[in-house]
Structures are given as structure tokens and as C-alpha cells.
Design a protein around this motif. Structure first.
Motif, PDB file in Angstrom:
ATOM      1  N   LEU A  37       0.826  -1.211   0.000  1.00  0.00           N
ATOM      2  CA  LEU A  37       0.000   0.000   0.000  1.00  0.00           C
ATOM      3  C   LEU A  37       0.860   1.261   0.000  1.00  0.00           C
ATOM      4  CD1 LEU A  37      -2.857  -1.022   2.463  1.00  0.00           C
ATOM      5  CD2 LEU A  37      -2.917  -0.962  -0.029  1.00  0.00           C
ATOM      6  N   ARG A  38       1.991   1.204   0.687  1.00  0.00           N
ATOM      7  CA  ARG A  38       2.871   2.378   0.726  1.00  0.00           C
ATOM      8  C   ARG A  38       3.466   2.657  -0.661  1.00  0.00           C
ATOM      9  NH1 ARG A  38       6.090   0.831   4.591  1.00  0.00           N
ATOM     10  NH2 ARG A  38       7.821   0.154   3.275  1.00  0.00           N
ATOM     11  N   ASN A  39       3.713   1.575  -1.397  1.00  0.00           N
ATOM     12  CA  ASN A  39       4.304   1.713  -2.730  1.00  0.00           C
ATOM     13  C   ASN A  39       3.271   1.485  -3.839  1.00  0.00           C
ATOM     14  OD1 ASN A  39       6.880   2.101  -1.583  1.00  0.00           O
ATOM     15  ND2 ASN A  39       7.155  -0.099  -1.374  1.00  0.00           N
ATOM     16  N   LEU A  40       2.046   1.920  -3.578  1.00  0.00           N
ATOM     17  CA  LEU A  40       0.953   1.636  -4.513  1.00  0.00           C
ATOM     18  C   LEU A  40       1.219   2.210  -5.907  1.00  0.00           C
ATOM     19  CD1 LEU A  40      -1.771   0.240  -4.668  1.00  0.00           C
ATOM     20  CD2 LEU A  40      -2.858   2.391  -4.008  1.00  0.00           C
ATOM     21  N   LYS A  41       1.781   3.409  -5.965  1.00  0.00           N
ATOM     22  CA  LYS A  41       2.084   4.008  -7.271  1.00  0.00           C
ATOM     23  C   LYS A  41       3.095   3.149  -8.029  1.00  0.00           C
ATOM     24  CE  LYS A  41       1.180   8.897  -6.281  1.00  0.00           C
ATOM     25  NZ  LYS A  41       1.799  10.247  -6.196  1.00  0.00           N
ATOM     26  N   LEU A  42       4.127   2.704  -7.317  1.00  0.00           N
ATOM     27  CA  LEU A  42       5.153   1.868  -7.946  1.00  0.00           C
ATOM     28  C   LEU A  42       4.550   0.563  -8.454  1.00  0.00           C
ATOM     29  CD1 LEU A  42       8.156   1.322  -8.584  1.00  0.00           C
ATOM     30  CD2 LEU A  42       8.342   0.326  -6.281  1.00  0.00           C
ATOM     31  N   VAL A  43       3.675  -0.037  -7.633  1.00  0.00           N
ATOM     32  CA  VAL A  43       3.037  -1.296  -8.024  1.00  0.00           C
ATOM     33  C   VAL A  43       2.251  -1.109  -9.317  1.00  0.00           C
ATOM     34  CG1 VAL A  43       1.286  -3.004  -7.369  1.00  0.00           C
ATOM     35  CG2 VAL A  43       2.921  -2.186  -5.674  1.00  0.00           C
ATOM     36  N   ARG A  44       1.556   0.015  -9.424  1.00  0.00           N
ATOM     37  CA  ARG A  44       0.711   0.236 -10.601  1.00  0.00           C
ATOM     38  C   ARG A  44       1.519   0.572 -11.845  1.00  0.00           C
ATOM     39  NH1 ARG A  44      -4.560   3.377  -7.971  1.00  0.00           N
ATOM     40  NH2 ARG A  44      -5.367   1.534  -6.890  1.00  0.00           N
ATOM     41  N   MET A  51       4.537  -0.205 -12.491  1.00  0.00           N
ATOM     42  CA  MET A  51       5.319  -1.372 -12.901  1.00  0.00           C
ATOM     43  C   MET A  51       4.420  -2.575 -13.218  1.00  0.00           C
ATOM     44  SD  MET A  51       8.440  -0.514 -13.036  1.00  0.00           S
ATOM     45  CE  MET A  51       9.507   0.819 -12.486  1.00  0.00           C
ATOM     46  N   ASN A  52       3.107  -2.390 -13.023  1.00  0.00           N
ATOM     47  CA  ASN A  52       2.134  -3.444 -13.321  1.00  0.00           C
ATOM     48  C   ASN A  52       2.457  -4.741 -12.575  1.00  0.00           C
ATOM     49  OD1 ASN A  52      -0.259  -4.103 -14.584  1.00  0.00           O
ATOM     50  ND2 ASN A  52       0.726  -4.958 -16.405  1.00  0.00           N
ATOM     51  N   ARG A  53       2.689  -4.602 -11.262  1.00  0.00           N
ATOM     52  CA  ARG A  53       3.113  -5.745 -10.459  1.00  0.00           C
ATOM     53  C   ARG A  53       2.030  -6.223  -9.499  1.00  0.00           C
ATOM     54  NH1 ARG A  53       7.437  -8.535 -11.830  1.00  0.00           N
ATOM     55  NH2 ARG A  53       7.910  -8.994  -9.646  1.00  0.00           N
ATOM     56  N   HIS A  54       0.762  -5.860  -9.751  1.00  0.00           N
ATOM     57  CA  HIS A  54      -0.282  -6.196  -8.785  1.00  0.00           C
ATOM     58  C   HIS A  54      -0.485  -7.709  -8.675  1.00  0.00           C
ATOM     59  CE1 HIS A  54      -2.282  -5.805 -12.700  1.00  0.00           C
ATOM     60  NE2 HIS A  54      -3.179  -6.667 -12.263  1.00  0.00           N
ATOM     61  N   LEU A  55      -0.308  -8.433  -9.786  1.00  0.00           N
ATOM     62  CA  LEU A  55      -0.475  -9.887  -9.735  1.00  0.00           C
ATOM     63  C   LEU A  55       0.633 -10.526  -8.896  1.00  0.00           C
ATOM     64  CD1 LEU A  55      -1.569 -10.759 -13.391  1.00  0.00           C
ATOM     65  CD2 LEU A  55      -2.993 -10.653 -11.333  1.00  0.00           C
ATOM     66  N   GLN A  56       1.870 -10.031  -9.084  1.00  0.00           N
ATOM     67  CA  GLN A  56       2.975 -10.566  -8.290  1.00  0.00           C
ATOM     68  C   GLN A  56       2.808 -10.229  -6.818  1.00  0.00           C
ATOM     69  OE1 GLN A  56       3.153  -9.037 -11.153  1.00  0.00           O
ATOM     70  NE2 GLN A  56       4.411 -10.275 -12.555  1.00  0.00           N
ATOM     71  N   GLU A  57       2.313  -9.011  -6.545  1.00  0.00           N
ATOM     72  CA  GLU A  57       2.068  -8.624  -5.155  1.00  0.00           C
ATOM     73  C   GLU A  57       1.010  -9.532  -4.529  1.00  0.00           C
ATOM     74  OE1 GLU A  57       3.382  -6.211  -3.092  1.00  0.00           O
ATOM     75  OE2 GLU A  57       4.941  -5.970  -4.601  1.00  0.00           O
ATOM     76  N   LYS A  58      -0.030  -9.838  -5.293  1.00  0.00           N
ATOM     77  CA  LYS A  58      -1.087 -10.719  -4.788  1.00  0.00           C
ATOM     78  C   LYS A  58      -0.548 -12.121  -4.536  1.00  0.00           C
ATOM     79  CE  LYS A  58      -5.843 -12.230  -5.566  1.00  0.00           C
ATOM     80  NZ  LYS A  58      -5.577 -13.605  -5.117  1.00  0.00           N
ATOM     81  N   GLN A  59       0.314 -12.599  -5.442  1.00  0.00           N
ATOM     82  CA  GLN A  59       0.907 -13.921  -5.244  1.00  0.00           C
ATOM     83  C   GLN A  59       1.759 -13.963  -3.977  1.00  0.00           C
ATOM     84  OE1 GLN A  59       3.007 -14.649  -8.899  1.00  0.00           O
ATOM     85  NE2 GLN A  59       1.151 -15.140 -10.072  1.00  0.00           N
ATOM     86  N   SER A  60       2.536 -12.917  -3.777  1.00  0.00           N
ATOM     87  CA  SER A  60       3.364 -12.850  -2.560  1.00  0.00           C
ATOM     88  C   SER A  60       2.487 -12.826  -1.313  1.00  0.00           C
ATOM     89  CB  SER A  60       4.258 -11.608  -2.595  1.00  0.00           C
ATOM     90  OG  SER A  60       5.166 -11.675  -3.658  1.00  0.00           O
ATOM     91  N   PHE A  61       1.408 -12.025  -1.386  1.00  0.00           N
ATOM     92  CA  PHE A  61       0.504 -11.933  -0.237  1.00  0.00           C
ATOM     93  C   PHE A  61      -0.198 -13.271   0.010  1.00  0.00           C
ATOM     94  CE2 PHE A  61      -3.719 -10.972   1.547  1.00  0.00           C
ATOM     95  CZ  PHE A  61      -3.323 -10.362   2.728  1.00  0.00           C
ATOM     96  N   ASP A  62      -0.666 -13.910  -1.054  1.00  0.00           N
ATOM     97  CA  ASP A  62      -1.324 -15.215  -0.897  1.00  0.00           C
ATOM     98  C   ASP A  62      -0.363 -16.237  -0.289  1.00  0.00           C
ATOM     99  OD1 ASP A  62      -3.630 -14.179  -1.948  1.00  0.00           O
ATOM    100  OD2 ASP A  62      -3.339 -15.014  -3.962  1.00  0.00           O
ATOM    101  N   GLY A  63       0.895 -16.200  -0.732  1.00  0.00           N
ATOM    102  CA  GLY A  63       1.889 -17.120  -0.178  1.00  0.00           C
ATOM    103  C   GLY A  63       2.116 -16.890   1.305  1.00  0.00           C
ATOM    104  N   ALA A  64       2.195 -15.604   1.698  1.00  0.00           N
ATOM    105  CA  ALA A  64       2.378 -15.281   3.115  1.00  0.00           C
ATOM    106  C   ALA A  64       1.163 -15.721   3.928  1.00  0.00           C
ATOM    107  CB  ALA A  64       2.616 -13.779   3.288  1.00  0.00           C
ATOM    108  N   CYS A  65      -0.034 -15.522   3.373  1.00  0.00           N
ATOM    109  CA  CYS A  65      -1.258 -15.955   4.072  1.00  0.00           C
ATOM    110  C   CYS A  65      -1.299 -17.476   4.210  1.00  0.00           C
ATOM    111  CB  CYS A  65      -2.495 -15.459   3.319  1.00  0.00           C
ATOM    112  SG  CYS A  65      -2.774 -13.679   3.442  1.00  0.00           S
ATOM    113  N   ASP A  66      -0.858 -18.193   3.159  1.00  0.00           N
ATOM    114  CA  ASP A  66      -0.822 -19.657   3.239  1.00  0.00           C
ATOM    115  C   ASP A  66       0.158 -20.122   4.313  1.00  0.00           C
ATOM    116  OD1 ASP A  66      -2.703 -19.948   1.268  1.00  0.00           O
ATOM    117  OD2 ASP A  66      -1.259 -20.211  -0.362  1.00  0.00           O
TER     118      ASP A  66
END
Length: 557
Positions: A189-196, A198-213
Motif C-alpha cells: 500500500l505504501r508503494n501503490l504508485k510503484l506497483v501500478r 510497474m504493473n506488479r499487482h499480480l505478483q504482489e497478490k501472489q506474494s501476499f497469498d503465499g504469506a497468508c498460506d
């Protein structure tokens, strides 16, 4: 608490008097139950049962409230101490620890201290006293059945020891993985501009899903341990109850003195006996889990960073700003020096600049002056006072600094200005904004200085944020002014106007400026050129150009 335990021990006795004194012919009744009327006697026993439960409930509620209040105050105090310690620890410490993990320790791990009071102390003391009282009463009633009741204790102790270490280890794993989830959310969320961009939202979601798992796996392991321990305790207690029921019924048949009412009381006490044992078992595991949390908090509180403790040092007297550095040395990592044998002098009213290539150590040098980092060799002296011999707080009260990255709080422009000087008047704030070339656009805002700028000033442009930061430093009006790339987001005309404003708006402080824009500082009183952590040239801008050295190359580049 003791009174509550006493009333708890009285709970089974009205039932015994009803069974042995009223339902069995020629039974004995205590003095407070009228023997003349069956209905009256039954009503008195029932009323006694209600009174005992009500009094026990009130006393238990008051005792629990008292312990909960202590636990909450302990949590608030632990949070405050951890928060204060984090502010006292050096930037070197913070550079080696993830900020989200530290936030998790303050906000969530500190809550575990309540467990020690709400469950730990209350259960251990309350259950311990209850057990002692129950054992005494049961022993008086029937020695054999009392011994049979105590036979389960060794098995429970073995179960506690077996599961305790597992609970603590797995609780610690849960906290680590939950902390990682918080870190990923915060960082994304802090780097939301960078995520957008760089179009990295899918990778961010994968990382988050992995951490949640990973967190889910750790929570499942902890829950399996808790459920397994619960099953083991339940089986042990069920076996103990079955054995006592078997032998207790035999005692009623074999011993006329041991009545049905006595058996009912004994079974009630058995339930009461096993309940605190069970509570002690679960409390042990809860405390082990809480210990895993609090251990993470005390790792912060017990951290020794070395150097002088600001709280134990005297205040720095009021200074004029005569600053001298003698042989300063500093490194972030062992055997990798960032600054080496740095010496310079700045007199009150002088403006001195430090220039050099990226990584030369300019920002680090500026950070040593307010003791954001501690010099590892040499000394920094202000008006004859070695700053390391005085507490940091009084030192920083006499320094204004514009950071390389403009940091703003989530609030209004006025609140951001008053963050430097809480009692500053609006007139003084307008003067500071005017000096920072920011008054014009602030006056054009709908709420002017009361306009909310959002988290980290997200509603302002980079240049506007930088000018707010400069106005804040001007408003502080300290004898020492530190400027770290203060005009990097400004156009050249605004930059030139601003540098002239520094001269007029402040009471001629000793000014140290770091910049890559050499035209800004070419006319400074003195310029020091850094290369690989060493001062390689010094002099005025024109003098350095004549030498045709490092400054000459930087200037023409």
C-alpha cells in the motif's frame, strides 16, 4: 478472590442437605434449615443455593474486573515503553529491522501481557487455592476416594510438559508469519504508485497469498496442538471420573456412614477439582503462547545499542552555532568505512556546503550532527561542547534540518508546520511559508493552512511538499541549520529565490548544505568536496574551479 473461592466450595452442600436431610427419612439438617415443614426446608435449601451462587458470582466478577484492569494497564505501559524505546534506538537498529514487524510487536505482541494477569495470575492463584480447599474437604469426607482423585495429577503434569514447548514454539511461528503478512500489506500500500506503474499487482497478490498460506499452515499446526492437548486432558479427566464413580458407588453400599448425599457432594467436588486442574493445564499453554509474544517485545526493550544514554546526560547549553568536526569516522558495516578522518569548521552565520558524487558520505555526515547516528571516531564540537557528552534531545532542540526525503504527517499544513514549533502563531507560520516560496499556493487552497494534505502529503506535488518542509525548518529558527538536498524538486528560479530567503528569514544560523546542484552553493563561504568518505578539497567555489580538481569536474558535469 479468597471469599469467592470460599463460596464456590459451599455450592454442593445445599444439594447434600436436600438429599440426606429431606429425601431420606430421619436425615439430619443444619440449624438454618427449618425441620418442621418439608416445603419450608426445601425452600430454605433452594434459597441458600441461590444466595451462594449470587455471592460467588459478584465476588468472582469483582476479582476478574480487578485483574482485567491490571492487565490492561500493564498492556498500555508495555506498549508505551516499547514505543519510547523504539524512538530512542538508533537508525542503525531500525535499518536492520523491518518497520512492520516492529509495529506488530508494539500493537499486537504487547497485548499478550494481559494473558499473564487475566488468565495466568488469576487462574494460578484462584485454581491453586480452590484445589487446596477441595482436597482438604474431600480428605475429611473419604481418604480412599481422595487418593483416587489425586491419581490423575501425575498424568496431567506429563501432558502439560509434553505440550508446553510445542505450544510456545508454534505460537512464535504464528507471530513471525503474521508479522510478514502485515509487512507485505504495509509495503504494497505504501508503494501503490510503484506497483501500478510497474504493473506488479499480480505478483504482489501472489506474494501476499503465499504469506497468508504460510500463516494458515502455522495456525493449523498451533490449533492441532491445542486440540490434541484438549483431547488428552479430557480423556485423563474422564478416566479419573469413571474410576471415582465406580469406587464411590461401592463405598455407599459398603459403608453406611458414606451416604448418597456424600457421594453427590464428592462428585461435585471432583468436577470442581478437575476444573481448576484443567484450567491450570490450559493456562500453562496460554502463558507459553503469551510468552512467545512478550519475548518479541522484550527483545526490543532489552536491546543494548551502546554509546551514551541520552537520558543520563546533561542538557546542552544554549549555543550560537560555532561547529567544529575533528577526525570523524563512521561505518554502517564493519571494515566498510563511510566517513574517514573528516575535519571542518563552521562559524555562526556562515554557509558551508558539502558536495561529491553519489555515495561519498554527504548525507551520513549531516546525520551525525543531530546524532541520528553516533560517530565511531573523532568528535563533533559546538561552541566548545562535545555533543556526545550531552543528551540528544537538548542538542536537537537547537538544530533545524530539511531532510533529503520530505517527511510530512497526515494532517493540515498548519499542523505540519507546528510539528516543529507547537506554539507557533499563524502569523509566524505565514512568514515561514512566504520565505519558503510556498505562501502563494497555500493562500490559493480552499482552507489555506488548514487544508489536509493526506498521508505523507500525498495531495501535494513533490515541490510543494519540499517547500512545506523548508518552511518548517525556517519556522524553527535554530542556531544550526542542516539542508540535505533542500531544493531537488524545485525549478532554478524558485531555488535561487529560496536560497536568498534563507539569508533573510533566519537569524544567520550556521548553515550546512548538501546538494548535487552546484550552482546553488557556488557562492557559499566554503565548500568541502568529499570522495569515498574523505575530504579531498576545500575552499570557495571560484578557488576550487581554479584548482581544476574534483569540484571542477563535478561543476562542469
Amino acid at each position: 478472590m479468597i471469599l469467592a473461592i470460599g463460596f464456590n466450595l459451599l455450592k454442593p452442600w445445599p444439594v447434600k442437605y436436600v438429599v440426606d436431610g429431606l429425601l431420606i427419612e430421619d436425615g439430619q439438617l443444619p440449624w438454618w434449615i427449618p425441620a418442621e415443614s418439608f416445603g419450608g426446608a426445601l425452600l430454605a435449601a433452594a434459597a441458600a443455593l441461590v444466595v451462594i451462587h449470587v455471592l460467588w458470582g459478584i465476588l468472582n466478577m469483582l476479582s476478574s474486573y480487578w485483574l482485567i484492569e491490571i492487565g490492561l494497564k500493564a498492556m498500555v505501559r508495555l506498549r508505551a515503553e516499547c514505543f519510547e524505546k523504539l524512538h530512542a534506538l538508533s537508525l542503525k537498529f531500525h535499518g536492520s529491522h523491518n518497520s512492520s514487524d516492529l509495529v506488530y510487536r508494539v500493537v499486537y505482541d504487547a497485548q499478550s501481557i494481559q494473558t499473564f494477569f487475566n488468565q495466568g495470575f488469576a487462574t494460578i492463584v484462584g485454581s491453586g487455592l480452590t484445589l487446596i480447599g477441595i482436597i482438604i474437604v474431600m480428605w475429611q469426607m473419604n481418604v480412599l476416594l481422595s487418593l483416587l482423585s489425586l491419581a490423575v495429577v501425575p498424568f496431567l503434569l506429563l501432558t502439560i510438559v509434553f505440550f508446553a514447548k510445542k505450544v510456545r514454539h508454534r505460537s512464535g511461528e504464528v507471530q513471525k508469519r503474521e508479522s510478514r503478512v502485515l509487512r507485505l500489506v504495509n509495503e504494497s500500500l505504501r508503494n501503490l504508485k510503484l506497483v501500478r506503474v510497474m504493473n506488479r499487482h499480480l505478483q504482489e497478490k501472489q506474494s501476499f497469498d503465499g504469506a497468508c498460506d504460510n500463516s494458515l499452515t502455522a495456525n493449523r499446526a498451533l490449533n492441532r496442538t491445542n486440540l490434541g492437548s484438549t483431547l488428552a486432558v479430557g480423556v485423563i479427566i474422564a478416566c479419573g471420573s469413571a474410576v471415582l464413580l465406580y469406587f464411590g458407588a461401592g463405598q455407599v453400599v459398603a459403608d453406611p456412614r458414606f451416604t448418597v448425599g456424600d457421594l453427590l457432594v464428592f462428585l461435585a467436588y471432583l468436577a470442581m477439582f478437575y476444573q481448576p486442574l484443567e484450567q491450570l493445564t490450559y493456562t500453562t499453554w496460554a502463558v507459553e503462547g503469551a510468552a512467545a509474544h512478550t519475548e518479541r517485545v522484550f527483545q526490543v526493550l532489552d536491546y543494548e545499542q551502546g554509546g551514551n544514554d541520552s537520558a543520563d546526560l546533561p542538557d546542552l547549553p544554549e549555543v550560537k552555532g560555532h561547529l567544529r568536526a575533528e577526525g570523524l569516522g563512521f561505518s554502517y558495516e564493519q571494515n566498510v568505512p563511510v566517513l574517514q578522518n573528516i575535519s571542518f569548521e563552521v562559524k555562526p552565520g556562515e554557509t558551508v556546503a558539502f558536495v561529491g558524487g553519489t555515495g561519498a558520505g554527504k548525507t551520513t555526515l549531516l546525520s551525525l550532527l543531530p546524532r541520528l547516528y553516533e560517530p565511531q571516531s573523532g568528535a563533533l564540537i559546538i561552541d566548545g561542547h562535545d555533543i556526545c557528552e550531552y543528551n540528544r534531545f537538548s542538542l536537537r532542540e537547537q538544530i533545524s534540518m530539511v531532510l533529503q526525503e520530505t517527511l510530512l504527517i497526515d494532517g493540515s499544513i498548519l499542523e505540519n508546520l507546528r510539528y516543529a514549533v507547537p506554539d507557533a502563531t499563524e502569523e509566524a507560520c505565514w512568514q515561514a511559508l512566504d520565505a519558503a516560496q510556498a505562501a502563494q499556493y497555500v493562500r490559493g487552497l480552499s482552507d489555506q493552512m488548514n487544508t489536509s494534505i493526506g498521508e505523507q502529503g500525498v495531495r501535494l506535488s513533490g515541490g510543494q511538499r519540499q517547500r512545506i518542509g523548508i518552511a518548517r525548518a525556517i519556522l524553527r529558527d535554530s542556531p544550526i541549520l542542516l539542508l540535505d538536498e533542500p531544493t531537488s524538486s524545485l525549478d532554478r528560479k524558485t531555488e535561487a529565490d529560496l536560497m536568498q530567503a534563507f539569508e533573510a528569514a533566519t537569524a544567520k544560523p550556521a548553515t550546512l548544505i548538501v546538494t548535487h546542484r552546484l550552482h546553488t552553493i557556488h557562492e557559499c563561504d566554503r565548500i568541502y568536496v568529499l570522495d569515498q568518505g574523505k575530504i579531498v578539497e576545500s575552499g570557495t567555489g571560484p578557488e576550487l574551479l581554479v584548482q581544476k580538481g574534483t569540484y571542477y569536474d563535478l561543476y562542469h558535469t
